[in-house]
Design a protein around this motif. Structure first.
Motif, short mmCIF file in Angstrom:
data_model
loop_
_atom_site.label_atom_id
_atom_site.label_comp_id
_atom_site.label_asym_id
_atom_site.label_seq_id
_atom_site.Cartn_x
_atom_site.Cartn_y
_atom_site.Cartn_z
N TYR A 105 -0.68 -45.69 -50.51
CA TYR A 105 -1.93 -46.15 -51.11
C TYR A 105 -1.89 -45.96 -52.62
O TYR A 105 -1.21 -45.05 -53.13
CB TYR A 105 -3.12 -45.40 -50.52
CG TYR A 105 -3.31 -45.67 -49.04
CD1 TYR A 105 -4.05 -46.75 -48.60
CD2 TYR A 105 -2.70 -44.84 -48.09
CE1 TYR A 105 -4.21 -47.01 -47.25
CE2 TYR A 105 -2.86 -45.09 -46.73
CZ TYR A 105 -3.61 -46.18 -46.32
OH TYR A 105 -3.76 -46.45 -44.99
N MET A 106 -2.63 -46.81 -53.32
CA MET A 106 -2.66 -46.75 -54.78
C MET A 106 -4.08 -47.02 -55.27
O MET A 106 -4.73 -47.96 -54.82
CB MET A 106 -1.69 -47.77 -55.37
CG MET A 106 -1.64 -47.78 -56.89
SD MET A 106 -0.33 -48.86 -57.53
CE MET A 106 1.13 -47.90 -57.11
N ALA A 107 -4.55 -46.18 -56.20
CA ALA A 107 -5.89 -46.33 -56.76
C ALA A 107 -5.86 -47.26 -57.97
O ALA A 107 -4.92 -47.25 -58.77
CB ALA A 107 -6.44 -44.97 -57.17
N HIS A 108 -6.93 -48.05 -58.10
CA HIS A 108 -7.09 -49.00 -59.21
C HIS A 108 -8.45 -48.73 -59.87
O HIS A 108 -9.47 -49.30 -59.48
CB HIS A 108 -7.01 -50.43 -58.70
CG HIS A 108 -5.72 -50.75 -58.00
ND1 HIS A 108 -4.64 -51.32 -58.64
CD2 HIS A 108 -5.32 -50.54 -56.71
CE1 HIS A 108 -3.64 -51.47 -57.79
NE2 HIS A 108 -4.04 -51.01 -56.61
N PRO A 109 -8.46 -47.87 -60.89
CA PRO A 109 -9.75 -47.49 -61.49
C PRO A 109 -10.48 -48.63 -62.17
O PRO A 109 -11.70 -48.56 -62.34
CB PRO A 109 -9.35 -46.40 -62.50
CG PRO A 109 -7.89 -46.61 -62.76
CD PRO A 109 -7.32 -47.15 -61.48
#
Length: 369
Positions: A105-109
């Motif tokens: 998973y990867m966060a995209h602020p």
């Protein structure tokens, strides 16, 4: 009698649906449409707590709480938008996870998303590989179970307030990327085309299984699909990606891309696509896809803004409904100069507040090319 809205975060939904129907039925090529993006404290809070990069698997209850906090401001904006939550976690990782991939998973602020992906599942293959024996649509997998739990959580949390957007297909060459990576996929198109075609056929079945589960869960609003791209559109509409062909010729798209896309658009009630800056050579071909309802023109570093290119792009795609992003200043300036291209849904960023948004929207609804 004035119609009521089933979504409290879109109190003018009946009027919005009427306008969007006209757009997608290609009866509004002389009109402009707009979604006004006002400041979101929830997005600022998300960005503060989620630096860009890899992250832990998210909790669906936390994710729907974010969407509720993020979308509640939409109740005060009377534009052409329909508030909906996006299942960003059900990205590449869902489809790859169902066939045994390790989901990351990867966060995209910048937009509040947490996306998912998997490393390539298989080594580079040969024409003799028994691909169909190594893959299965495993609806008993943990990845599919997580998808169903998240979907149920989102539907319950959104009920009566906002919709649930359709989410991206990972089919065609996009799915082959999941199996062996992008570079090996392009090589395999020439060295073992029949194996690639087996993978594409499998991907069709996988994507239909996922998307049928989504639609069967009761996500339609007033008989239409909510969409992070086109807001709301009648029928069961999927969102397709032709990204692999941005790096190929139009001939490769015709050979490898058109049939799989049209096959799955035919399976549902049509679809929408997006095209990045490096894929604009595909505009003419992609705009003729059977079942295509609309096209989002994405902006990418190193390429002219789609907003600025609209006068050139419009004749290349005919009366196909388009979606573009633009800044508030750009949009207001073009509106004042009467230079907006018609048949376009403008996603307007940086709108100061709801009062300003609603004042501008009065002019947008009156606009005629």
């Amino acid at each position: 009698m004035e119609q009521t809205s089933p979504l409290s975060y879109c109190p003018n939904l009946p009027a919005v649906m009427d306008r969007l129907r006209a757009l997608f039925e290609r009866r509004a090529v002389d009109q402009a449409f707009a979604v006004m993006d006002t400041p979101s404290p929830a997005l600022a809070d998300f960005a503060a707590g989620h630096p860009a990069g890899y992250c832990a698997r998210p909790d669906p209850t936390e994710r729907i709480a974010f969407w509720n906090a993020h979308l509640c401001r939409r109740a005060d904006v009377f534009d052409d938008g329909v508030a909906s939550a996006y299942l960003s976690e059900c990205d590449q990782g869902l489809y790859g996870g169902i066939v045994g991939g390790e989901v990351q998973y990867m966060a995209h602020p910048e937009n509040g998303w947490i996306s998912s992906m998997v490393p390539p599942l298989l080594p580079r293959w040969s024409e003799s590989d028994p691909l169909t024996e190594s893959l299965a649509v495993d609806t008993a997998s943990e990845a599919f179970a997580r998808f169903r739990r998240q979907l149920d959580t989102f539907i319950a949390g959104a009920a009566g307030k906002f919709g649930i957007s359709h989410f991206i297909l990972i089919d065609g060459l996009n799915f082959v990327f999941e199996l062996i990576g992008a570079t090996n996929t392009y090589i395999a198109m020439y060295e073992c085309p029949e194996t690639v075609r087996q993978a594409i056929d499998f991907a069709f079945d996988l994507n239909v299984t996922v998307q049928e589960a989504f639609f069967d869960a009761g996500v339609l609003v007033e008989g239409g699909t909510c969409s992070n791209m086109v807001q709301w559109i009648p029928g069961r509409i999927v969102t397709e990606s032709i990204d692999p062909f941005h790096m190929t010729s139009v001939d490769d798209f015709e050979r490898w891309g058109r049939q799989p896309v049209e096959r799955i658009l035919d399976r549902f009630d049509g679809g929408v696509i997006h095209i990045h800056g490096n894929g604009r050579h595909l505009l003419e071909a992609a705009s003729t896809l059977r079942g295509l309802k609309a096209m989002y023109l994405a902006d990418d570093r190193g390429f002219p803004l789609a907003f600025d290119m609209l006068p050139e792009i419009r004749p290349r795609v005919g009366d196909l409904p388009l979606v573009v992003s633009c800044g508030f200043g750009q949009f207001v300036d073009a509106l004042a100069k009467h230079t907006l291209t018609g048949g376009v849904l403008y996603q307007v960023n940086g709108v100061p507040d709801a009062v300003t948004a609603n004042r501008i929207m009065d002019r947008v609804r009156a606009y005629r090319c």
